[in-house]
Write a protein that holds these residues in place. Structure first.
Motif, short mmCIF file in Angstrom:
data_model
loop_
_atom_site.label_atom_id
_atom_site.label_comp_id
_atom_site.label_asym_id
_atom_site.label_seq_id
_atom_site.Cartn_x
_atom_site.Cartn_y
_atom_site.Cartn_z
N LEU A 40 0.85 -1.19 0.00
CA LEU A 40 0.00 0.00 0.00
C LEU A 40 0.89 1.24 0.00
N ILE A 41 0.48 2.26 -0.75
CA ILE A 41 1.20 3.53 -0.76
C ILE A 41 0.51 4.49 0.20
N THR A 42 1.24 4.94 1.21
CA THR A 42 0.68 5.89 2.17
C THR A 42 0.45 7.24 1.50
N SER A 43 1.47 7.70 0.79
CA SER A 43 1.35 9.00 0.11
C SER A 43 2.49 9.18 -0.88
N LYS A 44 2.23 10.00 -1.88
CA LYS A 44 3.30 10.49 -2.76
C LYS A 44 3.74 11.81 -2.15
N LEU A 45 5.00 11.91 -1.79
CA LEU A 45 5.44 13.01 -0.93
C LEU A 45 5.54 14.35 -1.66
N GLY A 46 5.22 15.39 -0.89
CA GLY A 46 5.28 16.76 -1.40
C GLY A 46 5.93 17.67 -0.38
N SER A 47 5.20 18.66 0.09
CA SER A 47 5.77 19.65 1.01
C SER A 47 5.93 19.15 2.44
N SER A 48 5.49 17.92 2.72
CA SER A 48 5.65 17.39 4.08
C SER A 48 7.11 17.05 4.38
N GLU A 49 7.95 17.00 3.34
CA GLU A 49 9.39 16.86 3.51
C GLU A 49 10.06 17.99 2.75
N ALA A 50 10.97 18.68 3.39
CA ALA A 50 11.53 19.87 2.76
C ALA A 50 12.97 20.13 3.19
N PHE A 51 13.67 20.89 2.33
CA PHE A 51 15.04 21.30 2.57
C PHE A 51 15.01 22.73 3.10
N VAL A 52 15.50 22.90 4.32
CA VAL A 52 15.43 24.19 5.00
C VAL A 52 16.84 24.68 5.33
N VAL A 53 17.09 25.97 5.07
CA VAL A 53 18.39 26.55 5.42
C VAL A 53 18.18 27.57 6.55
N ARG A 54 19.15 27.63 7.42
CA ARG A 54 19.08 28.54 8.56
C ARG A 54 19.20 29.98 8.08
N GLU A 55 18.37 30.86 8.65
CA GLU A 55 18.36 32.27 8.24
C GLU A 55 19.71 32.94 8.43
N LYS A 56 20.44 32.54 9.49
CA LYS A 56 21.71 33.18 9.81
C LYS A 56 22.90 32.47 9.14
N SER A 57 22.62 31.54 8.24
CA SER A 57 23.70 30.76 7.62
C SER A 57 24.38 31.49 6.47
N GLY A 58 23.71 32.53 5.96
CA GLY A 58 24.26 33.26 4.82
C GLY A 58 23.98 32.59 3.48
N ILE A 59 23.13 31.56 3.50
CA ILE A 59 22.79 30.84 2.27
C ILE A 59 21.63 31.54 1.57
N LYS A 60 21.90 32.08 0.41
CA LYS A 60 20.86 32.78 -0.36
C LYS A 60 20.54 32.07 -1.67
N THR A 61 21.53 31.38 -2.21
CA THR A 61 21.36 30.64 -3.46
C THR A 61 21.90 29.23 -3.26
N PRO A 62 21.53 28.28 -4.12
CA PRO A 62 22.07 26.93 -3.98
C PRO A 62 23.60 26.89 -3.94
N GLN A 63 24.28 27.75 -4.71
CA GLN A 63 25.74 27.73 -4.73
C GLN A 63 26.35 28.12 -3.38
N ASP A 64 25.56 28.82 -2.56
CA ASP A 64 26.04 29.19 -1.23
C ASP A 64 26.13 27.99 -0.29
N LEU A 65 25.60 26.84 -0.71
CA LEU A 65 25.64 25.64 0.13
C LEU A 65 27.05 25.05 0.21
N VAL A 66 27.90 25.38 -0.75
CA VAL A 66 29.26 24.84 -0.77
C VAL A 66 29.98 25.16 0.54
N GLY A 67 30.52 24.12 1.18
CA GLY A 67 31.24 24.29 2.43
C GLY A 67 30.35 24.29 3.67
#
Length: 341
Positions: free
Chosen positions: A117-144
């Motif tokens: 049985l399939i419980t659900s096809k996943l959507g916004s219930s799982e997400a990638f979140v960046v900390r506001e104070k991390s300085g990450i504004k674009t995907p390229q800022d994830l480096v390091g």
């Protein structure tokens, strides 16, 4: 009559009574149903669940699975799909709720389970979140930066797929393996810059972070993920009626939600889901709306169609990332729609 003869007669009478009683109770046992079979049949069924938000949590909270099947059920909460897989492999649980990524990894290792049985096809219930104070504004800022995720989970798979979509090498970021409760603690301490996770850790991260992507978007990029109900194959063979009852109870909740999401998300249902998952009641209606819940015909079509290829693609991706050692030619032997018919 002598005292000696009286003793002999008394002993003889006791022996006769004992024999008659033995025959009587033997016959009585023969006339009764097989009590050992009854005990085995009424044995408690141990089911593993996780804290993802979906309509079936209402049936779980209401005890409807027990009422509909007339079986005793012990529900055991787990923090990650890999923990559920280990419990299934050892036989500590016979049914479990896991994501498609740990399922792909488990079936690639020949753990004797199948999706029913399939419980659900996943959507916004799982997400990638960046900390506001991390300085990450674009995907390229994830480096390091340091990103926390439960390894070999659906969010781990989605994170790797997102990094690939953004053309960011996995070795250019630091990915740490943490369970959701550990992610929450690390987030509060400021030890991590980002996380890809589910509830209730997701809401806690979103309170001081920004969502960069969710599993609906990652699915649109070509890497869909699912939450699944899986069962040990030996249990499925021995208890098909229980699985049919389980499916019927779950689909009833799915239909109720799909027919009127607003009515389903009433305060009573929301509170029940919150108590089981640890999510904030105010977030649950949005979380419910973030996933796709398949009805009976959609379940059959998906399980008999694209699902096996999705799992093959997931396993192939995981092997490419060094997360599994082998990939099967196909995964159909680990998929069954017969309990939904």
């Amino acid at each position: 009559m002598s005292q000696k003869n009286s003793k002999v007669i008394g002993i003889t009478a006791v022996v006769i009574i004992a024999i008659v009683a033995f025959i009587f109770f033997q016959n009585k046992e023969t006339d009764q149903p097989n009590t050992s079979a009854q005990s085995k049949d009424s044995k408690t069924i141990v089911i593993a669940y996780q804290t993802g938000v979906d309509p079936s949590k209402v049936a779980q909270a209401n005890g409807e699975y027990e009422k509909d099947s007339q079986k005793n059920i012990q529900w055991k909460k787990f923090d990650t799909g890999s923990d559920v897989v280990n419990a299934l492999a050892s036989g500590d649980v016979v049914i479990g709720n896991i994501g498609s990524s740990p399922y792909a990894a488990a079936t690639s290792r020949d753990v004797p389970i199948q999706t029913f049985l399939i419980t659900s096809k996943l959507g916004s219930s799982e997400a990638f979140v960046v900390r506001e104070k991390s300085g990450i504004k674009t995907p390229q800022d994830l480096v390091g930066k340091t990103i926390a995720v439960p390894f070999v989970s659906t969010t781990h798979y989605s994170l790797l797929a997102a990094l690939k979509h953004w053309n960011i090498a996995e070795n250019s970021v630091k990915i740490v393996n943490l369970r959701p409760p550990e992610i929450t603690a690390a987030w509060e301490r400021g030890d991590i810059d980002a996380t890809y996770v589910w509830e209730p850790a997701l809401s806690k991260a979103k309170a001081s972070g920004t969502v960069f992507a969710d599993s609906r978007q990652v699915g649109q990029w070509g890497s869909p993920t699912y939450d699944l109900w899986v069962v040990r194959k030996d249990f499925a063979e021995q208890h098909p009626d229980f699985l049919r009852s389980f499916v019927k109870t779950t689909l009833k909740q799915i239909d109720s939600y799909n027919n009127d999401p607003k009515a389903f998300s009433n305060p009573e249902n929301v509170e029940k889901i919150a108590q089981l998952t640890g999510s904030d009641t105010k977030d649950i209606p949005l979380l419910l709306s973030g996933n796709e819940y398949l009805n009976q015909s959609q379940q059959i079509t998906t399980l008999n169609g694209e699902f096996a290829k999705n799992i093959l693609d997931t396993a192939t991706f995981l092997k490419g990332q060094g997360k599994v050692d082998q990939v099967k030619p196909d995964y159909k032997e680990h998929i069954s729609s017969k309990f939904i018919q």
